[in-house]
Design a protein around this motif. Structure first.
Motif, PDB file in Angstrom:
ATOM      1  N   ALA A 209     -16.014   6.007   3.749  1.00 14.52           N
ATOM      2  CA  ALA A 209     -16.595   4.948   4.572  1.00 14.52           C
ATOM      3  C   ALA A 209     -17.820   5.453   5.326  1.00 14.52           C
ATOM      4  CB  ALA A 209     -15.549   4.424   5.551  1.00 14.52           C
ATOM      5  N   ARG A 210     -17.753   6.668   5.803  1.00 10.29           N
ATOM      6  CA  ARG A 210     -18.904   7.219   6.540  1.00 10.29           C
ATOM      7  C   ARG A 210     -20.105   7.422   5.614  1.00 10.29           C
ATOM      8  NH1 ARG A 210     -19.224  12.878  10.004  1.00 10.29           N
ATOM      9  NH2 ARG A 210     -21.367  12.588  10.715  1.00 10.29           N
ATOM     10  N   LEU A 211     -19.854   7.926   4.394  1.00 12.07           N
ATOM     11  CA  LEU A 211     -20.951   8.117   3.453  1.00 12.07           C
ATOM     12  C   LEU A 211     -21.543   6.780   3.032  1.00 12.07           C
ATOM     13  CD1 LEU A 211     -22.611  10.151   1.805  1.00 12.07           C
ATOM     14  CD2 LEU A 211     -20.934   9.867  -0.047  1.00 12.07           C
ATOM     15  N   ALA A 212     -20.692   5.761   2.850  1.00 12.29           N
ATOM     16  CA  ALA A 212     -21.187   4.439   2.478  1.00 12.29           C
ATOM     17  C   ALA A 212     -22.131   3.890   3.537  1.00 12.29           C
ATOM     18  CB  ALA A 212     -20.007   3.480   2.274  1.00 12.29           C
ATOM     19  N   THR A 213     -21.779   4.086   4.790  1.00 11.23           N
ATOM     20  CA  THR A 213     -22.644   3.630   5.884  1.00 11.23           C
ATOM     21  C   THR A 213     -23.955   4.407   5.911  1.00 11.23           C
ATOM     22  OG1 THR A 213     -20.717   2.989   7.199  1.00 11.23           O
ATOM     23  CG2 THR A 213     -22.790   3.315   8.377  1.00 11.23           C
TER      24      THR A 213
ATOM     25  N   GLY B 142     -17.784  -1.410   6.354  1.00 16.79           N
ATOM     26  CA  GLY B 142     -16.523  -0.902   6.876  1.00 16.79           C
ATOM     27  C   GLY B 142     -15.311  -1.259   6.046  1.00 16.79           C
ATOM     28  N   GLN B 143     -15.466  -2.117   5.062  1.00 16.17           N
ATOM     29  CA  GLN B 143     -14.355  -2.493   4.190  1.00 16.17           C
ATOM     30  C   GLN B 143     -13.915  -1.291   3.351  1.00 16.17           C
ATOM     31  OE1 GLN B 143     -13.608  -5.784   0.605  1.00 16.17           O
ATOM     32  NE2 GLN B 143     -15.654  -5.348   1.341  1.00 16.17           N
ATOM     33  N   ILE B 144     -12.599  -1.009   3.324  1.00 13.27           N
ATOM     34  CA  ILE B 144     -12.061   0.096   2.537  1.00 13.27           C
ATOM     35  C   ILE B 144     -10.909  -0.425   1.681  1.00 13.27           C
ATOM     36  CG2 ILE B 144     -11.039   2.397   2.563  1.00 13.27           C
ATOM     37  CD1 ILE B 144     -12.172   2.799   5.337  1.00 13.27           C
ATOM     38  N   LEU B 145     -11.029  -0.245   0.371  1.00 10.32           N
ATOM     39  CA  LEU B 145      -9.990  -0.652  -0.569  1.00 10.32           C
ATOM     40  C   LEU B 145      -9.465   0.587  -1.284  1.00 10.32           C
ATOM     41  CD1 LEU B 145     -11.798  -3.746  -2.144  1.00 10.32           C
ATOM     42  CD2 LEU B 145     -10.369  -3.667  -0.093  1.00 10.32           C
ATOM     43  N   ARG B 146      -8.195   0.528  -1.673  1.00 15.88           N
ATOM     44  CA  ARG B 146      -7.574   1.676  -2.320  1.00 15.88           C
ATOM     45  C   ARG B 146      -6.830   1.206  -3.567  1.00 15.88           C
ATOM     46  NH1 ARG B 146      -3.248   3.744   1.393  1.00 15.88           N
ATOM     47  NH2 ARG B 146      -2.015   2.121   0.388  1.00 15.88           N
ATOM     48  N   ALA B 147      -7.008   1.923  -4.677  1.00 17.45           N
ATOM     49  CA  ALA B 147      -6.309   1.606  -5.922  1.00 17.45           C
ATOM     50  C   ALA B 147      -5.602   2.852  -6.428  1.00 17.45           C
ATOM     51  CB  ALA B 147      -7.294   1.099  -6.978  1.00 17.45           C
ATOM     52  N   GLY B 148      -4.366   2.695  -6.861  1.00 16.11           N
ATOM     53  CA  GLY B 148      -3.621   3.826  -7.392  1.00 16.11           C
ATOM     54  C   GLY B 148      -2.328   4.036  -6.627  1.00 16.11           C
ATOM     55  N   PRO B 149      -1.620   5.145  -6.922  1.00 20.19           N
ATOM     56  CA  PRO B 149      -2.050   6.264  -7.748  1.00 20.19           C
ATOM     57  C   PRO B 149      -2.098   5.936  -9.234  1.00 20.19           C
ATOM     58  CG  PRO B 149       0.174   6.634  -6.899  1.00 20.19           C
ATOM     59  CD  PRO B 149      -0.307   5.368  -6.291  1.00 20.19           C
ATOM     60  N   ALA B 150      -3.043   6.556  -9.937  1.00 22.14           N
ATOM     61  CA  ALA B 150      -3.237   6.341 -11.364  1.00 22.14           C
ATOM     62  C   ALA B 150      -2.394   7.328 -12.168  1.00 22.14           C
ATOM     63  CB  ALA B 150      -4.712   6.524 -11.711  1.00 22.14           C
ATOM     64  N   THR B 151      -2.226   7.036 -13.444  1.00 21.14           N
ATOM     65  CA  THR B 151      -1.491   7.952 -14.309  1.00 21.14           C
ATOM     66  C   THR B 151      -2.220   9.297 -14.401  1.00 21.14           C
ATOM     67  OG1 THR B 151      -0.737   8.385 -16.578  1.00 21.14           O
ATOM     68  CG2 THR B 151      -2.640   6.933 -16.336  1.00 21.14           C
ATOM     69  N   PRO B 152      -1.500  10.410 -14.356  1.00 16.64           N
ATOM     70  CA  PRO B 152      -2.138  11.727 -14.470  1.00 16.64           C
ATOM     71  C   PRO B 152      -2.820  11.963 -15.813  1.00 16.64           C
ATOM     72  CG  PRO B 152       0.085  11.928 -13.559  1.00 16.64           C
ATOM     73  CD  PRO B 152      -0.059  10.518 -14.039  1.00 16.64           C
ATOM     74  N   TRP B 153      -2.501  11.155 -16.830  1.00 14.52           N
ATOM     75  CA  TRP B 153      -3.138  11.328 -18.139  1.00 14.52           C
ATOM     76  C   TRP B 153      -4.631  11.002 -18.083  1.00 14.52           C
ATOM     77  CZ3 TRP B 153      -0.697  14.356 -21.138  1.00 14.52           C
ATOM     78  CH2 TRP B 153       0.685  14.313 -21.268  1.00 14.52           C
ATOM     79  N   LEU B 154      -5.081  10.364 -17.040  1.00 13.74           N
ATOM     80  CA  LEU B 154      -6.514  10.084 -16.898  1.00 13.74           C
ATOM     81  C   LEU B 154      -7.327  11.332 -16.551  1.00 13.74           C
ATOM     82  CD1 LEU B 154      -6.851   6.646 -15.046  1.00 13.74           C
ATOM     83  CD2 LEU B 154      -7.880   7.308 -17.232  1.00 13.74           C
TER      84      LEU B 154
END
Length: 319
Positions: free
Chosen positions: A204-208, A228-240
């Motif tokens: 978020a700080r780097l985005a700003t 300031g919007q923060i979205l999170r996706a995952g956890p993803a499969t380790p095969w990635l």
């Protein structure tokens, strides 16, 4: 506040064509990726974009590139061999709705002509997905170099660094040393751990600082917008965790941004939702390809091209 991005959230951004659509209405994506050293990066990103549903894709080869020292095909030849439906070269009469830049490139090997062409895109209005070797463009803008002082950047931008690239961006952006908790061990199974929260705050700080949306890749992907919007996706499969899957993610994101280019131009923070949706679609495709229906790494080894091939099924699953 951090929002966990769910399948229900993602479904809202996976656009299906209607009876009145044609290839142009579905979106035209311009792609400037790959190099004589890494022609495969262009193939992976283009494959992913086509399979995510872009209406038309224009691949623009690097300008003034030298022949491969290893006898490899040019990126354009490699793309044509795999995807003959691809159109080559930019069009002055029908500009692209969005652009994907940088995958499989090295800024140290970028020709002056290619650098000028990328800078021109930064001064345009079409949204940009900036990956890998083009990430330096965002930093030069933020630092207000003599070059950028005369040409203000206006395009909405989403950056897609992995952890190492993020660290380089952070320092190049003038933010000094990373927070002390940045290096804490990340446990993908605990999304709300201290380490994950530290990564989200740093993104978020780097985005700003850069006035750009930041998609920080990892087992848990963080998408942070300058507002300031923060979205999170995952956890993803380790095969990635294998070579080339980042190029596939960039192609998915390029296609999604193209489909929603008008919305992005009006509200650049929309890029965070598209980034989180791309990460979820990417993970779903990897799980289909690997047979990993859990979060514990079951299934079988896969390649990046396997992930790209599974995108249509993943799209149907999420939408």
């Amino acid at each position: 506040m951090i929002t966990h991005w769910s399948r229900e959230h993602a479904a809202e951004w996976l656009r299906r064509p209607g009876a009145g659509d044609d290839k142009y209405l579905r979106g035209v994506l311009g792609v400037r990726t790959g190099s004589v050293t890494y022609p495969g990066a262009a193939v992976l990103g283009v494959s992913a974009a086509w399979r995510t549903g872009v209406g038309l894709l224009r691949y623009v080869p690097p300008l003034e590139h030298a022949p491969s020292p290893h006898g490899l095909p040019s990126p354009a030849a490699a793309v044509l061999a795999v995807h003959p439906e691809t159109v080559f070269g930019a069009s002055a009469s029908r500009p692209c709705d969005a652009w994907l830049l940088g995958s499989g490139t090295d800024p140290a090997e970028r020709s002056p002509a290619e650098h000028a062409a990328l800078r021109q895109l930064r001064r345009g209005s079409a949204p940009l997905v900036i990956d890998a070797g083009a990430l330096d463009l965002a930093v030069s803008d933020a630092n207000g170099s003599s070059e950028t002082a005369a040409c203000t950047s206006t395009a909405p931008v989403i950056l897609t660094p992995h952890s190492g690239e993020f660290e380089r961006l952070w320092r190049a952006a003038g933010l000094g040393e990373l927070p002390h908790d940045w290096a804490a061990r990340v446990d993908a199974g605990i999304p709300d751990s201290h380490a994950h929260l530290a990564r989200a705050r740093a993104a978020a700080r780097l985005a700003t600082q850069l006035d750009a949306t930041v998609l920080l890749k990892g087992a848990v992907t963080v998408c942070a917008a300058p507002d300031g919007q923060i979205l999170r996706a995952g956890p993803a499969t380790p095969w990635l965790a294998t070579a080339g899957t980042g190029d596939v993610l960039a192609g998915i994101l390029g296609a999604l941004v193209t489909a929603h280019a008008e919305e992005v131009q009006q509200t650049p923070a929309t890029l965070a939702a598209l980034g989180a949706t791309a990460a979820l679609l990417h993970d779903t495709a990897a799980r289909i390809a690997s047979g990993d229906a859990t979060a514990h790494g079951a299934g079988r080894p896969i390649t990046a091209l396997d992930v790209a091939a599974a995108i249509p099924e993943a799209f149907a699953t999420l939408s």
